[in-house]
Write a protein that holds these residues in place. Sequence first.
Motif: not given
Length: 76
Positions: A1-2, A18-20, A24-27, A51-55
């Motif tokens: 998800m972006m 919530e997505a994580r 779900r991978s999130v950027h 939380a494990g997101c790329s930023f």
Amino acid sequence: MMCITSTLDTALLRAIAEARSRRRSVHVIYVHGRPSLSVLDREGASQLQAAGCSFTEVPHPRSEWPKQGGVADATA
């Protein structure tokens, strides 16, 4: 998800968490009009990364912002 946003707030952090939690991978791409991130923005970015997101931050200088009003706003 972006997610492309100009606002790092608690609602965004909750939605990303919530997505994580659903694996779900999130950027997150954060667009802002300052030369660098504020302390609050850096804290939000750190929370997203924890939380494990790329930023990615994308500074967008005010000198390049389109003028408000006119046809461009009406058709956007």
